[in-house]
Design a protein around this motif. Structure first.
Motif, short mmCIF file in Angstrom:
data_model
loop_
_atom_site.label_atom_id
_atom_site.label_comp_id
_atom_site.label_asym_id
_atom_site.label_seq_id
_atom_site.Cartn_x
_atom_site.Cartn_y
_atom_site.Cartn_z
N ALA A 157 0.83 -1.20 0.00
CA ALA A 157 0.00 0.00 0.00
C ALA A 157 0.87 1.26 0.00
O ALA A 157 0.54 2.26 -0.66
CB ALA A 157 -0.93 0.00 1.21
N ALA A 158 1.99 1.21 0.73
CA ALA A 158 2.89 2.36 0.77
C ALA A 158 3.47 2.64 -0.62
O ALA A 158 3.54 3.80 -1.06
CB ALA A 158 4.01 2.10 1.77
N ARG A 159 3.88 1.61 -1.31
CA ARG A 159 4.41 1.78 -2.67
C ARG A 159 3.33 2.28 -3.61
O ARG A 159 3.59 3.12 -4.50
CB ARG A 159 5.00 0.46 -3.17
N ALA A 160 2.10 1.80 -3.44
CA ALA A 160 1.00 2.25 -4.29
C ALA A 160 0.71 3.73 -4.06
O ALA A 160 0.44 4.47 -5.01
CB ALA A 160 -0.26 1.42 -3.99
N LEU A 161 0.78 4.17 -2.80
CA LEU A 161 0.58 5.59 -2.51
C LEU A 161 1.65 6.43 -3.20
O LEU A 161 1.36 7.50 -3.76
CB LEU A 161 0.63 5.84 -1.00
N MET A 162 2.88 5.97 -3.15
CA MET A 162 3.97 6.69 -3.80
C MET A 162 3.75 6.74 -5.32
O MET A 162 3.99 7.76 -5.97
CB MET A 162 5.31 6.02 -3.48
N ALA A 163 3.26 5.63 -5.88
CA ALA A 163 3.00 5.58 -7.33
C ALA A 163 1.90 6.57 -7.72
O ALA A 163 1.92 7.12 -8.84
CB ALA A 163 2.59 4.16 -7.73
N LEU A 164 0.97 6.83 -6.80
CA LEU A 164 -0.12 7.78 -7.07
C LEU A 164 0.30 9.22 -6.78
O LEU A 164 -0.50 10.13 -6.90
CB LEU A 164 -1.35 7.42 -6.24
N GLY A 165 1.56 9.39 -6.39
CA GLY A 165 2.08 10.75 -6.24
C GLY A 165 2.15 11.28 -4.83
O GLY A 165 2.44 12.47 -4.64
N GLU A 217 -8.16 -2.50 5.91
CA GLU A 217 -7.74 -1.49 4.94
C GLU A 217 -7.53 -0.13 5.61
O GLU A 217 -6.64 0.63 5.22
CB GLU A 217 -8.77 -1.35 3.82
N TRP A 218 -8.37 0.18 6.60
CA TRP A 218 -8.22 1.45 7.34
C TRP A 218 -6.82 1.50 7.97
O TRP A 218 -6.08 2.47 7.82
CB TRP A 218 -9.28 1.53 8.45
N ALA A 219 -6.49 0.44 8.70
CA ALA A 219 -5.20 0.39 9.38
C ALA A 219 -4.04 0.34 8.39
O ALA A 219 -3.01 1.02 8.58
CB ALA A 219 -5.14 -0.83 10.31
N ILE A 220 -4.20 -0.44 7.34
CA ILE A 220 -3.13 -0.59 6.34
C ILE A 220 -2.80 0.75 5.69
O ILE A 220 -1.63 1.13 5.57
CB ILE A 220 -3.54 -1.62 5.28
N LEU A 221 -3.83 1.48 5.28
CA LEU A 221 -3.56 2.75 4.60
C LEU A 221 -3.01 3.79 5.57
O LEU A 221 -2.13 4.58 5.20
CB LEU A 221 -4.82 3.28 3.92
N ASP A 222 -3.50 3.79 6.80
CA ASP A 222 -2.99 4.72 7.81
C ASP A 222 -1.50 4.49 8.04
O ASP A 222 -0.69 5.43 8.01
CB ASP A 222 -3.77 4.54 9.11
N LEU A 223 -1.11 3.25 8.26
CA LEU A 223 0.30 2.92 8.50
C LEU A 223 1.14 3.16 7.26
O LEU A 223 2.28 3.64 7.36
CB LEU A 223 0.42 1.45 8.95
N ALA A 224 0.59 2.84 6.10
CA ALA A 224 1.33 3.03 4.85
C ALA A 224 1.62 4.51 4.60
O ALA A 224 2.72 4.88 4.19
CB ALA A 224 0.54 2.43 3.69
N ALA A 225 0.61 5.34 4.83
CA ALA A 225 0.79 6.77 4.62
C ALA A 225 1.87 7.32 5.55
O ALA A 225 2.76 8.07 5.12
CB ALA A 225 -0.53 7.51 4.83
N MET A 226 1.80 6.95 6.83
CA MET A 226 2.81 7.41 7.78
C MET A 226 4.20 6.90 7.41
O MET A 226 5.20 7.61 7.56
CB MET A 226 2.46 6.96 9.20
N ALA A 227 4.28 5.67 6.91
CA ALA A 227 5.57 5.06 6.59
C ALA A 227 6.34 5.84 5.53
O ALA A 227 7.57 5.90 5.57
CB ALA A 227 5.36 3.62 6.15
N VAL A 228 5.61 6.44 4.58
CA VAL A 228 6.30 7.16 3.50
C VAL A 228 6.29 8.67 3.74
O VAL A 228 6.51 9.45 2.81
CB VAL A 228 5.68 6.81 2.13
N GLY A 229 6.04 9.07 5.00
CA GLY A 229 6.09 10.49 5.34
C GLY A 229 4.80 11.23 5.09
O GLY A 229 4.74 12.46 5.26
N GLY A 230 3.76 10.52 4.69
CA GLY A 230 2.46 11.16 4.47
C GLY A 230 1.72 11.35 5.79
O GLY A 230 2.17 10.91 6.85
#
Length: 593
Positions: A46-54, A70-83
């Motif tokens: 999910a983190a890589r997908a967020l980065m791919a979407l800009g 999905e709620w938890a996954i996206l929350d953690l993924a966003a934080m992981a890449v500095g979002g």
């Protein structure tokens, strides 16, 4: 060396306990676990997908849906890449959703289902910065430009080097924004509380230590994840220690899910405990004869034994023997029926809870410990910890947090949990923060042993026509302690005396109607019910000064609700909304003298 952040802790569990369950979901065959290894992989994708979407460091992602992986996954993924993830309450209107997404400047949004999509669709023209909408796994297909299914979203990860996620996690700084918590707002538009990685990591670690939470502990995730309290319970504390999270199927299924899961740690807002109380009390009331006497004895033993333990002592001697016997005969039978068979820590927060309810549950050997805080201090100002709990207070100051009472009675707090400020609102930030001290807006006092008691809100103070300052919260709590009353709002600002608008508890209402042979329809106006309530109000008045007495009351035909606009998503009463809705009724009460 990488900063100690929630994402860093999360990925560490995938390395040191890869086969340990991270979360569970309910399927037709039962509760299915997902290991930390698999959980890590889902967040990385999910983190890589967020980065791919800009999504860039500092960019925002909004999440609108009920608690699920999905709620938890996206929350953690966003934080992981500095979002910066920002949750939105599922009860928000299309206009409220649009306000938050626009204010957060979110470029990506995760939605639960078609109902939530319709809210975004209706306001899409007013969201120029929203580029991509992602639907959760079980959502129906949405055929619209830039709307991705969960599978389509994850497929975007293919173009991003997996090592890039580790680089982004290593680059996180403790003082950079980690999440926005939008206040539910009893008045005015919601404000975005900016919490840093340090705020989340420090608070979660300290909570885990205070509560002695370990990897074998289990929690049920069911309250809104948009709120800091549930984020701590579902995400940050479990991630810190590697505990196991069960995602409830739906709020309506919580009672069933509790009985199946039997969690070891359970967090609830007062309204949840109140509903528990009504259901259990009604069931116990059916007991007769020897069984009724046994229950009464066990409840008395439970209250006395837990009073000892709350004071840091052990129930010993005769009381200890009685306590052990009551557990075998009563508690061990009742608790599993409630889903509390394995629970060792029950917590109440987000709003005041009545002392009577706490005492009731302690009689069943269920000790509910009240925590006090707000989004601005990561939800932790004070906490009734094991061995140091006093019902009717919100406990001693949270470890590592300085808490003092200002000259005007306001509660002030300072520590590593205090937020960075409000997004795009320097004036509100200056009002809330002064030299590192959070101005809570709440009034309170410490007792001689360091237990904090919250007495009201500064903005809620009633100044009567005679110039007397009255805090309505204490009176409202006392009224809500009456068996028939669910909620109550006290009126009286610039008036000669106080009036109250109580609502009826549904369980108590049914019992009263059955006992008196009355129909439930129109019961709120029946003379017998009014007379019973008047007796209760008289008892409440006897506990307060004459100027604080409720001279008149009018029972409202229905309880307050989120849908009706009287409650925030965290179940706090919007006093101004109640007053405005019933302005004519209030006017008539005062016109009658």
């Amino acid at each position: 060396m990488s900063a100690d952040t929630i994402p860093a802790r999360f990925f560490q569990h995938g390395r040191v306990r890869p086969d340990h369950p991270g979360y569970f979901v309910r399927e037709s065959t039962g509760w299915k676990p997902t290991t930390f290894k698999a959980y890590n992989a889902q967040v990385r994708t999910a983190a890589r997908a967020l980065m791919a979407l800009g999504l860039k460091p500092g960019g925002t992602v909004c999440i609108l849906g009920y608690n699920c992986p999905e709620w938890a996954i996206l929350d953690l993924a966003a934080m992981a890449v500095g979002g910066v993830p920002a949750g939105i309450y599922t009860t928000c209107s299309p206009e409220e959703v649009q306000y938050i997404v626009h204010h957060a400047e979110a470029s990506i949004m995760l939605l639960e289902d078609e109902v939530q999509w319709e809210k975004v669709k209706a306001r899409r023209p007013y969201l120029p910065k929203l580029k991509h909408v992602v639907m959760m796994r079980r959502a129906p297909a949405i055929h619209s430009e830039r709307v991705l299914s969960w599978g389509e979203f994850l497929a975007k990860a293919d173009g991003i080097d997996p090592k890039e996620v580790d680089r982004q996690v290593a680059a996180l700084e403790e003082d950079q924004p980690a999440t926005f918590i939008y206040t539910s707002g009893t008045t005015g538009p919601p404000k975005a509380v900016v919490l840093s990685h340090r705020n989340l990591a420090w608070t979660a670690r300290t909570l885990a230590e205070v509560m002695e939470v370990v990897s074998e502990d289990t929690v049920l995730s069911y309250l809104p994840l948009s709120h800091i309290a549930e984020q701590m319970a579902t995400l940050h504390v479990p991630v810190t220690v590697g505990a196991q999270v069960y995602f409830a199927e739906a709020f309506a299924k919580v009672a069933d899910n509790l009985k199946e899961v039997q969690p070891t740690v359970l967090f609830g807002v007062p309204r949840v405990w109140e509903k528990f109380h009504s259901a259990v009390e009604a069931r116990l009331a059916q007991a007769t004869g020897m069984r009724a006497r046994l229950l009464a004895w066990a409840q008395d033993v439970g209250r006395r034994a837990n009073a000892e333990q709350n004071a840091g002592r052990t129930a010993s001697g005769l009381l200890g023997l009685q306590y052990a016997l009551a557990n075998r005969l009563v508690y061990a039978r009742i608790r599993p029926m409630l889903g509390l068979g394995k629970v060792r820590l029950c917590i109440s927060g987000a709003a005041p809870i009545s002392k009577e309810i706490l005492e009731f549950f302690s009689g069943l050997d269920v000790v509910i410990r009240e925590i006090y805080g707000q989004s601005e201090d990561s939800g932790t100002t004070s906490f009734n910890v094991v061995g140091r709990t006093r019902f009717g207070t919100v406990g001693p100051a949270f470890p590592g947090v300085e808490v003092v009472i200002a000259e005007d009675g306001e509660i002030l707090a300072r520590g590593p949990n205090i937020f960075l400020g409000y997004r795009k609102d320097e004036e509100a930030t200056r009002e809330a923060l002064s030299e590192g001290w959070l101005q809570s807006g709440d009034l309170g006092a410490f007792d001689e042993e360091g237990f904090l008691r919250v007495t009201g809100r500064k903005k809620d103070i009633i100044i009567t026509a005679g110039g007397k300052n009255i805090t309505p919260r204490n009176i409202e709590e006392a009224l809500q302690g009456l068996d028939l009353v669910a909620n109550a709002v006290v009126i009286g600002d610039r008036r000669k005396f106080l009036c109250a608008l109580p609502t009826l508890d549904e369980g108590a209402k049914r019992r009263f109607a059955a006992a008196h042979g009355l129909p439930e329809e129109g019961l709120h106006e029946h003379p017998d019910l009014i007379a019973t309530l008047q007796e209760g109000v008289d008892q409440v008045n006897a506990r307060f000064a004459r100027v604080e007495n409720v001279r008149k009351f009018q029972v409202l035909p229905r309880d307050f609700s989120i849908e009706g606009g009287e409650l925030t998503p965290t179940m706090k009463v919007k006093r101004q909304v109640v007053s405005e809705k019933h302005a004519d009724l209030i006017k008539r009460m005062y016109e009658r003298g």
